[in-house]
Scaffold this motif. Structure first.
Motif, PDB file in Angstrom:
ATOM      1  N   TYR A 100     -47.341  -8.156  65.952  1.00  0.00           N
ATOM      2  CA  TYR A 100     -46.424  -8.881  66.830  1.00  0.00           C
ATOM      3  C   TYR A 100     -45.041  -8.248  66.776  1.00  0.00           C
ATOM      4  N   GLN A 101     -44.310  -8.348  67.880  1.00  0.00           N
ATOM      5  CA  GLN A 101     -42.975  -7.762  67.949  1.00  0.00           C
ATOM      6  C   GLN A 101     -42.047  -8.340  66.887  1.00  0.00           C
ATOM      7  N   GLU A 102     -42.267  -9.594  66.476  1.00  0.00           N
ATOM      8  CA  GLU A 102     -41.444 -10.199  65.435  1.00  0.00           C
ATOM      9  C   GLU A 102     -41.635  -9.503  64.083  1.00  0.00           C
ATOM     10  N   GLN A 103     -42.742  -8.783  63.912  1.00  0.00           N
ATOM     11  CA  GLN A 103     -43.027  -8.083  62.660  1.00  0.00           C
ATOM     12  C   GLN A 103     -42.416  -6.684  62.631  1.00  0.00           C
ATOM     13  N   ARG A 104     -41.910  -6.218  63.769  1.00  0.00           N
ATOM     14  CA  ARG A 104     -41.353  -4.868  63.836  1.00  0.00           C
ATOM     15  C   ARG A 104     -40.040  -4.812  63.074  1.00  0.00           C
ATOM     16  N   ILE A 105     -39.942  -3.827  62.161  1.00  0.00           N
ATOM     17  CA  ILE A 105     -38.727  -3.684  61.361  1.00  0.00           C
ATOM     18  C   ILE A 105     -37.961  -2.402  61.677  1.00  0.00           C
ATOM     19  N   TYR A 106     -38.590  -1.477  62.415  1.00  0.00           N
ATOM     20  CA  TYR A 106     -37.931  -0.210  62.745  1.00  0.00           C
ATOM     21  C   TYR A 106     -38.540   0.344  64.022  1.00  0.00           C
ATOM     22  N   ARG A 107     -37.685   0.971  64.833  1.00  0.00           N
ATOM     23  CA  ARG A 107     -38.162   1.614  66.062  1.00  0.00           C
ATOM     24  C   ARG A 107     -37.358   2.875  66.303  1.00  0.00           C
ATOM     25  N   SER A 108     -38.056   3.967  66.572  1.00  0.00           N
ATOM     26  CA  SER A 108     -37.398   5.215  66.940  1.00  0.00           C
ATOM     27  C   SER A 108     -38.015   5.680  68.252  1.00  0.00           C
ATOM     28  N   GLU A 109     -37.648   6.864  68.686  1.00  0.00           N
ATOM     29  CA  GLU A 109     -38.227   7.402  69.921  1.00  0.00           C
ATOM     30  C   GLU A 109     -39.728   7.634  69.789  1.00  0.00           C
ATOM     31  N   ARG A 110     -40.181   7.933  68.587  1.00  0.00           N
ATOM     32  CA  ARG A 110     -41.590   8.306  68.398  1.00  0.00           C
ATOM     33  C   ARG A 110     -42.433   7.245  67.703  1.00  0.00           C
ATOM     34  N   TYR A 111     -41.829   6.406  66.865  1.00  0.00           N
ATOM     35  CA  TYR A 111     -42.618   5.478  66.033  1.00  0.00           C
ATOM     36  C   TYR A 111     -42.032   4.074  66.030  1.00  0.00           C
ATOM     37  N   GLU A 112     -42.907   3.124  65.733  1.00  0.00           N
ATOM     38  CA  GLU A 112     -42.502   1.757  65.430  1.00  0.00           C
ATOM     39  C   GLU A 112     -43.150   1.399  64.098  1.00  0.00           C
ATOM     40  N   VAL A 113     -42.407   0.690  63.248  1.00  0.00           N
ATOM     41  CA  VAL A 113     -42.917   0.294  61.935  1.00  0.00           C
ATOM     42  C   VAL A 113     -42.924  -1.230  61.876  1.00  0.00           C
ATOM     43  N   LEU A 124     -46.057  -6.475  57.315  1.00  0.00           N
ATOM     44  CA  LEU A 124     -46.995  -7.586  57.265  1.00  0.00           C
ATOM     45  C   LEU A 124     -47.109  -8.073  55.831  1.00  0.00           C
ATOM     46  N   MET A 125     -47.637  -9.256  55.653  1.00  0.00           N
ATOM     47  CA  MET A 125     -47.900  -9.811  54.322  1.00  0.00           C
ATOM     48  C   MET A 125     -46.664  -9.752  53.427  1.00  0.00           C
ATOM     49  N   GLY A 126     -45.543 -10.180  53.953  1.00  0.00           N
ATOM     50  CA  GLY A 126     -44.316 -10.210  53.151  1.00  0.00           C
ATOM     51  C   GLY A 126     -43.841  -8.838  52.712  1.00  0.00           C
ATOM     52  N   GLY A 127     -44.177  -7.809  53.467  1.00  0.00           N
ATOM     53  CA  GLY A 127     -43.746  -6.456  53.146  1.00  0.00           C
ATOM     54  C   GLY A 127     -44.724  -5.673  52.283  1.00  0.00           C
ATOM     55  N   LEU A 128     -45.828  -6.294  51.861  1.00  0.00           N
ATOM     56  CA  LEU A 128     -46.828  -5.561  51.076  1.00  0.00           C
ATOM     57  C   LEU A 128     -47.605  -4.565  51.929  1.00  0.00           C
ATOM     58  N   THR A 129     -47.605  -4.770  53.240  1.00  0.00           N
ATOM     59  CA  THR A 129     -48.315  -3.884  54.161  1.00  0.00           C
ATOM     60  C   THR A 129     -47.347  -3.384  55.218  1.00  0.00           C
ATOM     61  N   LEU A 130     -47.377  -2.075  55.472  1.00  0.00           N
ATOM     62  CA  LEU A 130     -46.597  -1.458  56.536  1.00  0.00           C
ATOM     63  C   LEU A 130     -47.552  -0.756  57.485  1.00  0.00           C
ATOM     64  N   ALA A 131     -47.319  -0.956  58.778  1.00  0.00           N
ATOM     65  CA  ALA A 131     -48.103  -0.266  59.805  1.00  0.00           C
ATOM     66  C   ALA A 131     -47.148   0.566  60.638  1.00  0.00           C
ATOM     67  N   THR A 132     -47.445   1.853  60.771  1.00  0.00           N
ATOM     68  CA  THR A 132     -46.645   2.767  61.577  1.00  0.00           C
ATOM     69  C   THR A 132     -47.459   3.125  62.805  1.00  0.00           C
ATOM     70  N   VAL A 133     -46.882   2.885  63.993  1.00  0.00           N
ATOM     71  CA  VAL A 133     -47.578   3.115  65.256  1.00  0.00           C
ATOM     72  C   VAL A 133     -46.830   4.186  66.033  1.00  0.00           C
ATOM     73  N   ALA A 134     -47.545   5.228  66.456  1.00  0.00           N
ATOM     74  CA  ALA A 134     -46.957   6.259  67.312  1.00  0.00           C
ATOM     75  C   ALA A 134     -46.804   5.668  68.714  1.00  0.00           C
TER      76      ALA A 134
END
Length: 98
Positions: free
Chosen positions: A35-48, A51-61
């Motif tokens: 969900y967009q509310e979970q997004r903590i970083y956005r650049s031209e190439r990636y979004e981070v 999840l789970m209180g910060g125990l899980t990070l997902a990086t999406v191109a």
């Protein structure tokens, strides 16, 4: 006419941006939502996403919507503390059409 086309493209982009991403884990039937509310970083190439209180990070191109997901599960004994997944995401609108 140009304004109408521009407005249509902007509205499609904003609908996609407000929809959660549906992410399928490669080699598995598992999937999860980002969900967009979970997004903590956005650049031209990636979004981070966190999840789970910060125990899980997902990086999406942003161009391909491919993801890598890393979980640091401190509750488990070594060597299983770190879990790595990869796969493909899509906007939920596309998921409903499947």
């Amino acid at each position: 006419m140009r304004f109408l086309l521009f407005a249509l493209l902007v509205s499609i982009g904003s609908v996609q941006a407000s929809q959660p991403l549906v992410c399928d884990v490669k080699g598995s039937d598992d999937r999860f939502l980002l969900y967009q509310e979970q997004r903590i970083y956005r650049s031209e190439r990636y979004e981070v996403y966190a999840l789970m209180g910060g125990l899980t990070l997902a990086t999406v191109a942003r161009d391909s919507l491919k993801f890598q997901r890393t979980s640091q599960l401190n509750l488990l004994p070594q060597p299983d503390r770190l879990q790595l997944f990869e796969g493909q995401c899509r906007y939920s609108i596309e998921a409903e059409a499947d």
